[in-house]
Design a protein around this motif. Structure first.
Motif, PDB file in Angstrom:
ATOM      1  N   SER A   2       0.834  -1.200   0.000  1.00 26.82           N
ATOM      2  CA  SER A   2       0.000   0.000   0.000  1.00 26.82           C
ATOM      3  C   SER A   2       0.873   1.256   0.000  1.00 26.82           C
ATOM      4  O   SER A   2       1.904   1.323   0.654  1.00 26.82           O
ATOM      5  N   ARG A   6      -0.751   7.556  -2.612  1.00 27.33           N
ATOM      6  CA  ARG A   6      -1.472   7.133  -3.819  1.00 27.33           C
ATOM      7  C   ARG A   6      -2.903   6.728  -3.465  1.00 27.33           C
ATOM      8  O   ARG A   6      -3.842   7.044  -4.197  1.00 27.33           O
ATOM      9  N   ASP A   7      -3.070   6.036  -2.329  1.00 25.98           N
ATOM     10  CA  ASP A   7      -4.402   5.614  -1.906  1.00 25.98           C
ATOM     11  C   ASP A   7      -5.299   6.810  -1.627  1.00 25.98           C
ATOM     12  O   ASP A   7      -6.479   6.810  -1.991  1.00 25.98           O
ATOM     13  N   ARG A   9      -5.022   9.848  -2.932  1.00 24.72           N
ATOM     14  CA  ARG A   9      -5.353  10.443  -4.234  1.00 24.72           C
ATOM     15  C   ARG A   9      -6.490   9.669  -4.897  1.00 24.72           C
ATOM     16  O   ARG A   9      -7.416  10.252  -5.454  1.00 24.72           O
ATOM     17  N   GLN A  10      -6.409   8.340  -4.822  1.00 23.49           N
ATOM     18  CA  GLN A  10      -7.422   7.491  -5.446  1.00 23.49           C
ATOM     19  C   GLN A  10      -8.787   7.707  -4.797  1.00 23.49           C
ATOM     20  O   GLN A  10      -9.809   7.791  -5.478  1.00 23.49           O
ATOM     21  N   VAL A  13     -10.236  10.976  -5.993  1.00 21.35           N
ATOM     22  CA  VAL A  13     -10.740  10.839  -7.363  1.00 21.35           C
ATOM     23  C   VAL A  13     -12.059  10.068  -7.374  1.00 21.35           C
ATOM     24  O   VAL A  13     -13.010  10.456  -8.066  1.00 21.35           O
ATOM     25  N   ASP A  14     -12.137   8.988  -6.609  1.00 18.88           N
ATOM     26  CA  ASP A  14     -13.379   8.203  -6.527  1.00 18.88           C
ATOM     27  C   ASP A  14     -14.539   9.069  -6.040  1.00 18.88           C
ATOM     28  O   ASP A  14     -15.653   9.017  -6.574  1.00 18.88           O
ATOM     29  N   ALA A  57      -7.846  13.984 -13.467  1.00 20.89           N
ATOM     30  CA  ALA A  57      -7.542  12.658 -12.925  1.00 20.89           C
ATOM     31  C   ALA A  57      -8.709  11.692 -13.147  1.00 20.89           C
ATOM     32  O   ALA A  57      -8.493  10.510 -13.440  1.00 20.89           O
ATOM     33  N   ARG A  61      -8.500   8.319 -15.792  1.00 21.54           N
ATOM     34  CA  ARG A  61      -8.887   6.936 -15.504  1.00 21.54           C
ATOM     35  C   ARG A  61      -9.684   6.360 -16.675  1.00 21.54           C
ATOM     36  O   ARG A  61      -9.437   5.245 -17.117  1.00 21.54           O
TER      37      ARG A  61
END
Length: 198
Positions: A2, A6-7, A9-10, A13-14, A57, A61
């Motif tokens: 992990s 990055r998590d 940021r994800q 974005v989600d 971003a 995706r």
């Protein structure tokens, strides 16, 4: 393994994608995204310098999903015509599923076209690279008639634009004309090598 940054940021974005889909890009604020995640707007800005960069971003995706799908098809050991047909059909299917009838997602695309045109152009160029490789392969195998692959690629993309452009997919539905499969068949017929003497 992990990667916390990055998590995060994800997750941002989600969350942004959900807001863009539910209430629209224009109505969504960075504060909305931050509140939903129980963080401060300043913390969101540690990862993205603007709502525009969050939008980029989200779209990145989608573009990556499409680009990976068509690159996989292009690399298959099949005829160029079959691969080209599946690349065009897959691109249409992915864009239609994501954007057709989704006015709020189309709003997000409009914003990207106004604010992030360089990113859109970069995606088109990567798409063209894959198409050009398949067209060139078809010419080399004698499946397609002799032509300049770059010119043919531009013509294919232009012919298919109403089935590829996220906004035109919906806007052109009420205009009489061929469906995606019929247009793909027309494109392939235009590329097809003709027997000598015809």
């Amino acid at each position: 393994m992990s990667n916390p940054e990055r998590d995060t940021r994800q997750i941002i974005v989600d969350t942004a994608e959900r807001f863009f889909r539910d209430i629209g890009y224009q109505k969504t604020t960075v504060a909305d995204i931050a509140k939903s995640l129980r963080m401060s707007p300043a913390n969101v800005y540690r990862f993205f310098d603007s709502k525009k960069s969050i939008n980029e971003a989200v779209l990145e995706r989608y573009k990556r999903e499409q680009e990976e799908a068509i690159a996989t098809i292009a690399a298959e050991d099949r005829s160029a015509a079959e691969r080209l047909r599946d690349i065009l059909a897959t691109s249409y299917r992915l864009n239609a599923a994501r954007f057709a009838g989704h006015a709020r997602m189309q709003e997000m695309v409009c914003a990207a076209m106004e604010e992030s045109w360089d990113a859109i152009i970069a995606h088109i160029e990567r798409f063209d690279v894959v198409l050009r490789r398949v067209v060139a392969d078809g010419i080399a195998r004698g499946e397609f008639r002799p032509m300049e692959p770059a010119h043919a690629t531009g013509c294919i993309r232009t012919a298919m634009i109403r089935f590829m452009h996220p906004l035109l997919i919906t806007q052109c539905e009420c205009i009489p004309g061929p469906n995606a499969d019929e247009m793909i068949a027309f494109v392939l017929s235009a590329l097809e090598a003709r027997p000598q003497g015809r």
